[in-house]
Design a protein around this motif. Structure first.
Motif, PDB file in Angstrom:
ATOM      1  N   ILE A  66       0.842  -1.203   0.000  1.00  0.00           N
ATOM      2  CA  ILE A  66       0.000   0.000   0.000  1.00  0.00           C
ATOM      3  C   ILE A  66       0.876   1.251   0.000  1.00  0.00           C
ATOM      4  O   ILE A  66       1.758   1.400   0.848  1.00  0.00           O
ATOM      5  N   THR A  67       0.615   2.159  -0.926  1.00  0.00           N
ATOM      6  CA  THR A  67       1.308   3.441  -0.980  1.00  0.00           C
ATOM      7  C   THR A  67       0.271   4.555  -0.997  1.00  0.00           C
ATOM      8  O   THR A  67      -0.379   4.799  -2.022  1.00  0.00           O
ATOM      9  N   ASN A  80      -5.924  -4.228  15.662  1.00  0.00           N
ATOM     10  CA  ASN A  80      -5.460  -5.554  15.222  1.00  0.00           C
ATOM     11  C   ASN A  80      -5.201  -5.585  13.710  1.00  0.00           C
ATOM     12  O   ASN A  80      -5.588  -6.529  13.017  1.00  0.00           O
ATOM     13  N   CYS A  81      -4.542  -4.555  13.213  1.00  0.00           N
ATOM     14  CA  CYS A  81      -4.250  -4.463  11.784  1.00  0.00           C
ATOM     15  C   CYS A  81      -2.766  -4.725  11.513  1.00  0.00           C
ATOM     16  O   CYS A  81      -1.920  -4.545  12.386  1.00  0.00           O
ATOM     17  N   ASP A  82      -2.469  -5.126  10.295  1.00  0.00           N
ATOM     18  CA  ASP A  82      -1.096  -5.313   9.841  1.00  0.00           C
ATOM     19  C   ASP A  82      -0.794  -4.258   8.785  1.00  0.00           C
ATOM     20  O   ASP A  82      -1.259  -4.348   7.655  1.00  0.00           O
ATOM     21  N   LEU A  83      -0.022  -3.238   9.215  1.00  0.00           N
ATOM     22  CA  LEU A  83       0.355  -2.155   8.310  1.00  0.00           C
ATOM     23  C   LEU A  83       1.848  -2.208   7.981  1.00  0.00           C
ATOM     24  O   LEU A  83       2.474  -1.195   7.680  1.00  0.00           O
ATOM     25  N   PHE A  88       3.296   5.723   4.082  1.00  0.00           N
ATOM     26  CA  PHE A  88       2.474   6.868   4.462  1.00  0.00           C
ATOM     27  C   PHE A  88       3.347   8.119   4.594  1.00  0.00           C
ATOM     28  O   PHE A  88       3.144   8.957   5.467  1.00  0.00           O
ATOM     29  N   ILE A  89       4.349   8.264   3.745  1.00  0.00           N
ATOM     30  CA  ILE A  89       5.249   9.397   3.847  1.00  0.00           C
ATOM     31  C   ILE A  89       4.473  10.706   3.720  1.00  0.00           C
ATOM     32  O   ILE A  89       3.505  10.803   2.968  1.00  0.00           O
ATOM     33  N   ILE A  99      -3.943   0.235  17.798  1.00  0.00           N
ATOM     34  CA  ILE A  99      -4.069  -0.678  18.930  1.00  0.00           C
ATOM     35  C   ILE A  99      -3.761  -2.110  18.480  1.00  0.00           C
ATOM     36  O   ILE A  99      -4.400  -2.641  17.569  1.00  0.00           O
ATOM     37  N   ASN A 100      -2.783  -2.720  19.137  1.00  0.00           N
ATOM     38  CA  ASN A 100      -2.406  -4.118  18.821  1.00  0.00           C
ATOM     39  C   ASN A 100      -2.135  -4.302  17.330  1.00  0.00           C
ATOM     40  O   ASN A 100      -2.605  -5.260  16.710  1.00  0.00           O
ATOM     41  N   CYS A 101      -1.372  -3.391  16.767  1.00  0.00           N
ATOM     42  CA  CYS A 101      -1.100  -3.437  15.334  1.00  0.00           C
ATOM     43  C   CYS A 101       0.342  -3.838  15.040  1.00  0.00           C
ATOM     44  O   CYS A 101       1.249  -3.607  15.838  1.00  0.00           O
ATOM     45  N   LYS A 102       0.525  -4.412  13.870  1.00  0.00           N
ATOM     46  CA  LYS A 102       1.849  -4.718  13.354  1.00  0.00           C
ATOM     47  C   LYS A 102       2.217  -3.615  12.368  1.00  0.00           C
ATOM     48  O   LYS A 102       1.573  -3.463  11.324  1.00  0.00           O
ATOM     49  N   ILE A 103       3.225  -2.819  12.731  1.00  0.00           N
ATOM     50  CA  ILE A 103       3.614  -1.691  11.884  1.00  0.00           C
ATOM     51  C   ILE A 103       5.106  -1.773  11.550  1.00  0.00           C
ATOM     52  O   ILE A 103       5.799  -0.757  11.463  1.00  0.00           O
ATOM     53  N   ILE A 104       5.590  -2.989  11.367  1.00  0.00           N
ATOM     54  CA  ILE A 104       6.999  -3.197  11.047  1.00  0.00           C
ATOM     55  C   ILE A 104       7.336  -2.496   9.731  1.00  0.00           C
ATOM     56  O   ILE A 104       6.687  -2.715   8.708  1.00  0.00           O
ATOM     57  N   GLY A 105       8.329  -1.621   9.773  1.00  0.00           N
ATOM     58  CA  GLY A 105       8.781  -0.955   8.559  1.00  0.00           C
ATOM     59  C   GLY A 105       7.831   0.080   7.990  1.00  0.00           C
ATOM     60  O   GLY A 105       8.038   0.565   6.870  1.00  0.00           O
ATOM     61  N   ILE A 106       6.803   0.466   8.733  1.00  0.00           N
ATOM     62  CA  ILE A 106       5.883   1.499   8.247  1.00  0.00           C
ATOM     63  C   ILE A 106       6.665   2.781   7.968  1.00  0.00           C
ATOM     64  O   ILE A 106       7.604   3.128   8.680  1.00  0.00           O
ATOM     65  N   ASN A 107       6.310   3.484   6.920  1.00  0.00           N
ATOM     66  CA  ASN A 107       7.005   4.721   6.565  1.00  0.00           C
ATOM     67  C   ASN A 107       6.133   5.922   6.887  1.00  0.00           C
ATOM     68  O   ASN A 107       5.214   6.268   6.135  1.00  0.00           O
TER      69      ASN A 107
END
Length: 215
Positions: A66-67, A80-83, A88-89, A99-107
């Motif tokens: 997603i960009t 409980n989302c995986d982002l 999102f620059i 809340i309870n999200c996976k945001i590994i490497g989110i920009n």
């Protein structure tokens, strides 16, 4: 007792929300989605500039490739989302909860964050460089090797979070309390740590990073 010390405004979301369906056909530049819930789905291979989400709840949503640059998030909840690795620059993020999200490497580089909570999120390798953060809380988050370099902090809180090897060079940390966090290997400059709040052991760790010798 409040879970976080920083007073942060909650998202303003109506109780009566309709379901929102998102696809490549209805994601275009400057489109707005409002007053709805997006749940139990996977959003894949979407691109858009200045996409807006207002009064929206994302629940159990997987973001894949997603960009959304210059995204506008106002009064939004991610539950409980995986982002991981979303782009999102230059985002504008106002009254938003992760809340309870996976945001590994989110920009979220060059983003503006106001009244934002990250609660129990995995944000390893996340990018917040050159961001402007005011009234933002990271609560029990994994932020190992996250990049906060050249950011502006005002009323930012880190509580019980893992900041091992996080990079905060050229970010003023005055008044930031790291005493409940793990900060070994954190990247800072001497000027950055003026007024930072740490434990004695953390102070020794920071001093070694800065090349100081304590006898």
């Amino acid at each position: 007792m409040e879970k976080n010390k920083t007073k942060i405004a909650k998202p303003k979301i109506n109780d009566d929300l309709d379901s929102i369906y998102i696809s490549r056909e209805n994601v275009i530049d400057e489109v707005m989605f409002s007053s709805g819930i997006i749940s139990e789905c996977s959003l894949e291979n979407l691109q858009g500039n200045r996409v807006e989400f207002k009064q929206v709840i994302f629940k159990n949503v997987i973001f894949n490739n997603i960009t959304f640059r210059n995204i506008d998030l106002t009064d939004v909840k991610f539950q409980n989302c995986d982002l991981s690795n979303v782009d999102f620059i230059e985002a504008s993020v106002y009254r938003v909860e992760f809340i309870n999200c996976k945001i590994i490497g989110i920009n979220l580089s060059e983003a503006t964050l106001r009244d934002v909570i990250f609660d129990n999120c995995n944000g390893e390798y996340a990018f917040f460089s050159h961001s402007n953060c005011k009234q933002v809380a990271f609560l029990q988050c994994q932020l190992r090797s996250a990049d906060f370099q050249n950011s502006m902090f005002s009323k930012v809180e880190f509580k019980e979070s893992n900041l091992l090897m996080a990079q905060m060079n050229f970010t003023k940390l005055k008044g930031i309390d790291f005493t409940s966090c793990e900060i070994e290997g954190i990247g800072v400059n001497i000027a950055d740590v003026n007024g930072v709040i740490v434990t004695p052991m953390q102070a020794i760790s920071i001093s070694s990073i800065l090349g100081l010798i304590i006898k």
